[in-house]
Design an enzyme around this catalytic site. Structure first.
Site, PDB file in Angstrom:
ATOM      1  N   SER A  95       0.843  -1.189   0.000  1.00  0.00           N
ATOM      2  CA  SER A  95       0.000   0.000   0.000  1.00  0.00           C
ATOM      3  C   SER A  95       0.886   1.249   0.000  1.00  0.00           C
ATOM      4  CB  SER A  95      -0.952  -0.047   1.197  1.00  0.00           C
ATOM      5  OG  SER A  95      -2.004   0.871   1.063  1.00  0.00           O
ATOM      6  N   ASP A 109      -8.679  -5.969  -5.342  1.00  0.00           N
ATOM      7  CA  ASP A 109      -8.078  -4.775  -4.744  1.00  0.00           C
ATOM      8  C   ASP A 109      -8.612  -3.565  -5.501  1.00  0.00           C
ATOM      9  OD1 ASP A 109      -6.509  -2.693  -3.801  1.00  0.00           O
ATOM     10  OD2 ASP A 109      -4.662  -3.874  -3.749  1.00  0.00           O
ATOM     11  N   HIS A 154      -7.718  -5.493  -1.049  1.00  0.00           N
ATOM     12  CA  HIS A 154      -6.493  -4.749  -0.743  1.00  0.00           C
ATOM     13  C   HIS A 154      -5.825  -5.241   0.538  1.00  0.00           C
ATOM     14  CE1 HIS A 154      -3.595  -1.551  -0.648  1.00  0.00           C
ATOM     15  NE2 HIS A 154      -4.052  -1.104   0.501  1.00  0.00           N
ATOM     16  N   ASP A 155      -6.606  -5.602   1.530  1.00  0.00           N
ATOM     17  CA  ASP A 155      -6.040  -6.067   2.805  1.00  0.00           C
ATOM     18  C   ASP A 155      -5.377  -7.433   2.699  1.00  0.00           C
ATOM     19  OD1 ASP A 155      -6.473  -3.870   4.352  1.00  0.00           O
ATOM     20  OD2 ASP A 155      -8.111  -4.717   5.543  1.00  0.00           O
ATOM     21  N   ARG A 174     -12.430   7.391   7.918  1.00  0.00           N
ATOM     22  CA  ARG A 174     -11.972   6.019   8.118  1.00  0.00           C
ATOM     23  C   ARG A 174     -12.995   5.017   7.581  1.00  0.00           C
ATOM     24  NH1 ARG A 174      -7.665   2.724   8.306  1.00  0.00           N
ATOM     25  NH2 ARG A 174      -7.819   1.101   9.888  1.00  0.00           N
TER      26      ARG A 174
END
Length: 339
Positions: free
Chosen positions: A135, A280, A309-310, A203
């Site tokens: 990232s 992602d 993505h994680d 967030r």
């Protein structure tokens, strides 16, 4: 907390940042080949951590693991502009004697890398076996390979693309606007005890992009918690959790720095392994893989995962062996040269 001072740093903007310090974690034999580990947006220097408080990559780094601390030393800096001990908006501005807060200068990914190069030299490290990160950390990894190819043997970039795409910039814009337009934010001079709903919303917006719709739908399945859907409670919790541990001014500095990332036109001299993850949304493989295939000394892997993505933070059994093989290849090549 351990820190290293690097003196002053001239930024790409032309501004001079004085009395810069970077906080770091260093694990393994200090005489072993060094691997620089780069954290993501809201990460910190504790990649390995402790037995009681494992770090965010404790599953990847350690004795006998993919990044074997019996063979290498691993060093992780809290990024310049961060809020876990490195110089950032919470730091005291030596010119005013007050915290920088919103007056902290804008940064680029390149500024962060240059700071870390100076920090490594201050620690007596004049060469790296590898730089690895995902990232925002992957952005730094690519910048390392661009700026200092002679300083490292290989770069391993995870969950990243050669430039930050418009989809990612769009979500960063939502986050930035949510924070800056919260009246309680007070242009960055918020009271420390204030609950910043704008930061929590920023967030939440980010969390939606970090994992796939398959994972969200499979995990929550339209279940309810009272009058709310469980996914709503989950996002509320994640927003409050980050706001309780992270500085919103740092968050803004780092989001804006991510937007500047662009090495699309660069031909890397350094060896590169790229690992992308299916689903992602922020750093899709279709942006990364064609670019990697046009690099002279690079290869790619794509990992199938519902984590999106994680994926670079979990399911190490699916991809850690690619990291291990790349590091071993580097070690073998160096041994062959020395022989």
């Amino acid at each position: 907390m351990t820190t290293v001072s690097i003196g002053q740093l001239k930024l790409e903007s032309g501004q001079l940042l004085r009395e810069v310090e970077l906080a770091y974690e260093r694990v393994g034999d200090s005489s072993a080949p060094a691997i620089l580990v780069c954290h993501a947006l809201t990460g910190d220097q504790y990649a390995v951590g402790t037995a009681d408080q494992p770090g965010w990559w404790a599953g990847l780094i350690g004795p006998g693991k993919a990044v074997d601390t019996g063979q290498f030393q691993a060093i992780t800096f809290n990024v310049l502009g961060g809020c876990s001990g490195s110089t950032g908006p919470l730091s005291i501005n030596p010119e005013t004697g007050e915290p920088y807060r919103a007056s902290f200068p804008e940064l680029t990914i390149r500024d962060m890398v240059r700071a870390e190069r100076k920090a490594l030299e201050a620690l007596g490290i004049n060469h790296l076996a590898a730089v690895i990160g995902g990232s925002l950390g992957g952005m730094k990894t690519l910048e390392w390979a661009k700026l200092y190819p002679e300083f490292l043997d290989t770069a391993i970039a995870l969950a990243v693309t050669p430039y930050y795409g418009d989809y990612g910039v769009a979500f960063n814009h939502i986050g930035i606007q949510a924070i800056e337009n919260d009246p309680e934010f007070q242009s960055g001079n918020y009271h420390p005890e204030t609950r910043l709903k704008g930061f929590e919303i920023a967030r939440m917006a980010g969390m939606v992009t970090y994992r796939s719709s398959q994972l969200f739908n499979g995990r929550f399945g339209r279940s309810r918690c009272g009058e709310e859907f469980e996914v709503q409670s989950y996002l509320d919790y994640q927003g409050r959790k980050l706001a309780g541990r992270f500085d919103p001014n740092s968050y803004l500095v780092l989001l804006k720095a991510m937007n500047t990332h662009d090495v699309e036109e660069v031909e890397l001299a350094a060896e590169l392994l790229s690992i992308s993850y299916s689903h992602d949304l922020l750093y899709p493989g279709e942006l990364m893989i064609p670019w990697v295939e046009n690099q002279p000394n690079a290869k790619w892997e794509k990992i199938e995962t519902d984590f999106g993505h994680d994926g670079f933070l979990v399911e190490f059994e699916k991809w850690a062996h690619h990291v291990q093989n790349q590091l071993q290849k580097t070690v073998n090549a160096k041994s062959h040269v020395l022989a």
